[in-house]
Design an enzyme around this catalytic site. Structure first.
Site, PDB file in Angstrom:
ATOM      1  N   CYS A 156      -2.619 -18.602  -0.187  1.00  0.00           N
ATOM      2  CA  CYS A 156      -2.419 -18.132  -1.571  1.00  0.00           C
ATOM      3  C   CYS A 156      -1.541 -19.066  -2.384  1.00  0.00           C
ATOM      4  O   CYS A 156      -1.512 -18.977  -3.605  1.00  0.00           O
ATOM      5  CB  CYS A 156      -1.810 -16.733  -1.574  1.00  0.00           C
ATOM      6  SG  CYS A 156      -2.967 -15.506  -0.988  1.00  0.00           S
TER       7      CYS A 156
HETATM    8  N1  CO8 Z   1      -7.455   4.461   2.489  1.00  0.00           N
HETATM    9  C1  CO8 Z   1      -6.645   5.501   2.816  1.00  0.00           C
HETATM   10  N2  CO8 Z   1      -5.553   5.374   3.621  1.00  0.00           N
HETATM   11  C2  CO8 Z   1      -5.268   4.145   4.117  1.00  0.00           C
HETATM   12  C3  CO8 Z   1      -6.079   3.033   3.811  1.00  0.00           C
HETATM   13  C4  CO8 Z   1      -7.195   3.209   2.963  1.00  0.00           C
HETATM   14  N3  CO8 Z   1      -7.998   2.193   2.609  1.00  0.00           N
HETATM   15  N4  CO8 Z   1      -5.552   1.953   4.435  1.00  0.00           N
HETATM   16  C5  CO8 Z   1      -4.479   2.367   5.101  1.00  0.00           C
HETATM   17  N5  CO8 Z   1      -4.302   3.697   4.929  1.00  0.00           N
HETATM   18  C6  CO8 Z   1      -3.245   4.557   5.490  1.00  0.00           C
HETATM   19  C7  CO8 Z   1      -2.697   4.019   6.799  1.00  0.00           C
HETATM   20  O1  CO8 Z   1      -3.481   4.429   7.874  1.00  0.00           O
HETATM   21  C8  CO8 Z   1      -1.309   4.620   6.810  1.00  0.00           C
HETATM   22  O2  CO8 Z   1      -1.384   5.956   7.252  1.00  0.00           O
HETATM   23  P1  CO8 Z   1      -0.207   6.603   8.186  1.00  0.00           P
HETATM   24  O3  CO8 Z   1       1.027   6.526   7.322  1.00  0.00           O
HETATM   25  O4  CO8 Z   1      -0.717   7.967   8.434  1.00  0.00           O
HETATM   26  O5  CO8 Z   1      -0.129   5.710   9.370  1.00  0.00           O
HETATM   27  C9  CO8 Z   1      -0.900   4.675   5.347  1.00  0.00           C
HETATM   28  O6  CO8 Z   1      -2.133   4.593   4.607  1.00  0.00           O
HETATM   29  C10 CO8 Z   1       0.008   3.540   4.942  1.00  0.00           C
HETATM   30  O7  CO8 Z   1      -0.530   2.293   5.447  1.00  0.00           O
HETATM   31  P2  CO8 Z   1       0.197   0.935   5.232  1.00  0.00           P
HETATM   32  O8  CO8 Z   1       1.643   1.068   5.621  1.00  0.00           O
HETATM   33  O9  CO8 Z   1      -0.612  -0.163   5.860  1.00  0.00           O
HETATM   34  O10 CO8 Z   1       0.076   0.825   3.641  1.00  0.00           O
HETATM   35  P3  CO8 Z   1       0.987   0.052   2.628  1.00  0.00           P
HETATM   36  O11 CO8 Z   1       1.675   1.016   1.766  1.00  0.00           O
HETATM   37  O12 CO8 Z   1       1.788  -1.024   3.275  1.00  0.00           O
HETATM   38  O13 CO8 Z   1      -0.127  -0.677   1.703  1.00  0.00           O
HETATM   39  C11 CO8 Z   1      -1.086  -2.866   1.467  1.00  0.00           C
HETATM   40  C12 CO8 Z   1      -1.037  -1.592   2.290  1.00  0.00           C
HETATM   41  C13 CO8 Z   1      -1.635  -2.520   0.090  1.00  0.00           C
HETATM   42  C14 CO8 Z   1      -2.009  -3.861   2.162  1.00  0.00           C
HETATM   43  C15 CO8 Z   1       0.334  -3.445   1.295  1.00  0.00           C
HETATM   44  O14 CO8 Z   1       1.002  -3.466   2.541  1.00  0.00           O
HETATM   45  C16 CO8 Z   1       0.363  -4.846   0.742  1.00  0.00           C
HETATM   46  O15 CO8 Z   1      -0.181  -5.115  -0.321  1.00  0.00           O
HETATM   47  N6  CO8 Z   1       1.058  -5.748   1.434  1.00  0.00           N
HETATM   48  C17 CO8 Z   1       1.195  -7.139   0.989  1.00  0.00           C
HETATM   49  C18 CO8 Z   1      -0.023  -7.859   1.339  1.00  0.00           C
HETATM   50  C19 CO8 Z   1      -0.005  -9.286   0.928  1.00  0.00           C
HETATM   51  O16 CO8 Z   1       0.603  -9.698  -0.023  1.00  0.00           O
HETATM   52  N7  CO8 Z   1      -0.732 -10.064   1.661  1.00  0.00           N
HETATM   53  C20 CO8 Z   1      -0.900 -11.428   1.346  1.00  0.00           C
HETATM   54  C21 CO8 Z   1      -2.298 -11.746   1.713  1.00  0.00           C
HETATM   55  S1  CO8 Z   1      -2.905 -13.049   0.801  1.00  0.00           S
HETATM   56  C22 CO8 Z   1      -2.836 -14.536   1.687  1.00  0.00           C
HETATM   57  O17 CO8 Z   1      -1.923 -15.267   1.651  1.00  0.00           O
HETATM   58  C23 CO8 Z   1      -4.000 -14.874   2.512  1.00  0.00           C
HETATM   59  C24 CO8 Z   1      -4.974 -15.642   1.710  1.00  0.00           C
HETATM   60  C25 CO8 Z   1      -6.257 -15.708   2.427  1.00  0.00           C
HETATM   61  C26 CO8 Z   1      -7.384 -15.186   1.634  1.00  0.00           C
HETATM   62  C27 CO8 Z   1      -8.344 -14.540   2.550  1.00  0.00           C
HETATM   63  C28 CO8 Z   1      -9.563 -13.984   1.863  1.00  0.00           C
HETATM   64  C29 CO8 Z   1     -10.305 -13.029   2.703  1.00  0.00           C
END
Ligand code: CO8
Length: 373
Positions: A156
């Site tokens: 990214c």
């Molecule tokens: N629907 C409903 N519930 C869900 C879903 C869903 N889709 N997904 C997860 N849940 C549930 C989980 O099971 C969990 O339930 P429980 O509490 O019962 O265990 C609950 O929701 C909370 O889960 P999380 O703790 O995982 O959720 P978060 O609040 O952390 O949110 C995010 C998830 C949105 C992914 C968040 O953590 C986030 O945005 N983190 C930062 C991510 C980030 O910046 N990543 C950088 C990636 S980019 C990069 O550099 C790579 C580039 C490469 C590109 C590749 C292209 C493919």
């Protein structure tokens, strides 16, 4: 002051948008089908039932409402759940280069530059289409640019790393003007069957023209007053697709050959890393955070941006100070902060300060501090 300016930017937006509702419907169809096909194994505890996704969760956790994609049907088909982009013959332009050229043409027009004014092309992105020949050389050829081109990947943060590399090369006299392009077909490497991340990414291409202040002929230019890059190894965002897959055929097609992450860990670790990096960069340039008129931040998660904005400015960001485009585009990897800059800088006045900041896999982070000329 570097004496180097951004004189033009460009944006190519793919024609298809997928709403959260469409994406979740397709995912939940897949889940229902999987759970009914595996009902016996689920009932006897041999495997776990898949859980449905939800629109409310996606919006609340990330701020994402939709994403653009190069191909929509395959992504939404519960039997496929991946884009279907036909291969092209070697004598046709590649899909990635085509998107890059469209964004580049807008950036060059905005910068009042023709191919003859540009000496190098850098394709800086996460999701390259092939190892070689470099996509940058194909883009260079398509645009009729002399000189040289190369591809680089810092996930990214590719765009900001590309900007520092280009600014240094221009300062050193290796090129008069450099075109940096960030074509991202993130949908090609996103696991649409993974509930934790199926909603995160979208496709797009952005472009930037950098040149010396003396050669710049546009009024709407921004001088780079400083750049800072940082990397710190982490396995929390990873993709094991690569050259050695063919040497380990048992791994081909496994989920680790697509994007994987520990999202919550990334969130918790990257917010302080980036906030500290920006703060120390601004200190080194003698720019108080409160003097920044705009923060064009990487577009991964709205809450990350709110937290980083608050730490850097020392208060809650006001409306428009840290523009959000991820609601419409989702995370477009290297292109996110550049889309924000491209769409939200026209109202800035001479002397106004802003910062482009990217962060992501590696971990990697880059900041580019700008002053409107
Ligand atoms: N629907 C409903 N519930 C869900 C879903 C869903 N889709 N997904 C997860 N849940 C549930 C989980 O099971 C969990 O339930 P429980 O509490 O019962 O265990 C609950 O929701 C909370 O889960 P999380 O703790 O995982 O959720 P978060 O609040 O952390 O949110 C995010 C998830 C949105 C992914 C968040 O953590 C986030 O945005 N983190 C930062 C991510 C980030 O910046 N990543 C950088 C990636 S980019 C990069 O550099 C790579 C580039 C490469 C590109 C590749 C292209 C493919």
């Amino acid at each position: 002051m570097t004496g180097i300016v951004i004189s033009g930017t460009g944006l190519y937006t793919p024609p298809h948008s997928i709403s959260n509702e469409e994406l979740v419907t397709s995912f939940n169809n897949y889940v229902e089908r999987y759970n009914s096909e595996h009902a016996v194994a689920i009932a006897n505890g041999a495997i776990e039932a898949l859980q449905p996704s939800s629109v409310e969760f996606i919006v609340k956790a990330s701020g994402i409402q939709a994403r653009y994609v190069v191909e929509k049907e395959g992504v939404l088909n519960p039997d496929i759940m991946a884009p279907r982009i036909p291969e092209r013959a070697n004598d046709e332009i590649s899909v990635l280069a085509e998107m890059a050229v469209a964004a580049a043409q807008e950036a060059m027009r905005q910068a009042h530059k023709t191919a003859a004014d540009i000496d190098a092309v850098i394709v800086a992105c996460s999701n390259s289409q092939r190892p070689y020949p470099a996509i940058a050389i194909e883009v260079q050829n398509a645009l009729g640019i002399e000189g040289f081109g190369f591809d680089m990947n810092v996930a990214c943060s590719s765009a900001t790393f590309g900007m520092q590399a280009a600014a240094d090369m221009i300062s050193a006299g290796h090129a008069r003007a450099i075109l940096i392009v960030n074509p991202e077909i993130c949908s090609g490497h996103l696991n649409f069957r993974n509930r934790n991340c199926h909603f995160i990414f979208g496709d797009v291409a952005t472009a930037i023209v950098l040149e010396k202040k003396e050669t710049c002929t546009v009024a709407d230019a921004f001088e780079i007053i400083g750049t800072k890059l940082q990397t710190k190894f982490s396995n929390n965002i990873r993709n094991n697709f690569g050259f050695l897959n063919n040497a380990a055929p048992e791994g081909i097609g496994q989920p680790d050959k697509l994007f994987m992450q520990e999202g919550l860990k990334v969130f918790k670790e990257v917010v302080p890393m980036v906030s500290d990096m920006i703060t120390s960069h601004l200190q080194s340039l003698d720019v108080p955070g409160k003097n920044l008129r705009r923060l064009w931040l990487h577009q991964a998660n709205i809450h990350m941006n709110e937290l980083i904005g608050k730490r850097v400015l020392g208060r809650e960001p006001q409306e428009g100070e840290a523009p959000v485009i991820l609601n419409e585009y989702a995370n477009t990897s290297s292109a996110g902060s550049i889309i924000a800059f491209h769409k939200y800088h026209q109202d800035m006045k001479s002397g106004d300060l802003g910062i482009i900041c990217s962060f992501g896999a590696g971990y990697s982070a880059g900041s580019v501090v700008l002053r409107k000329v």
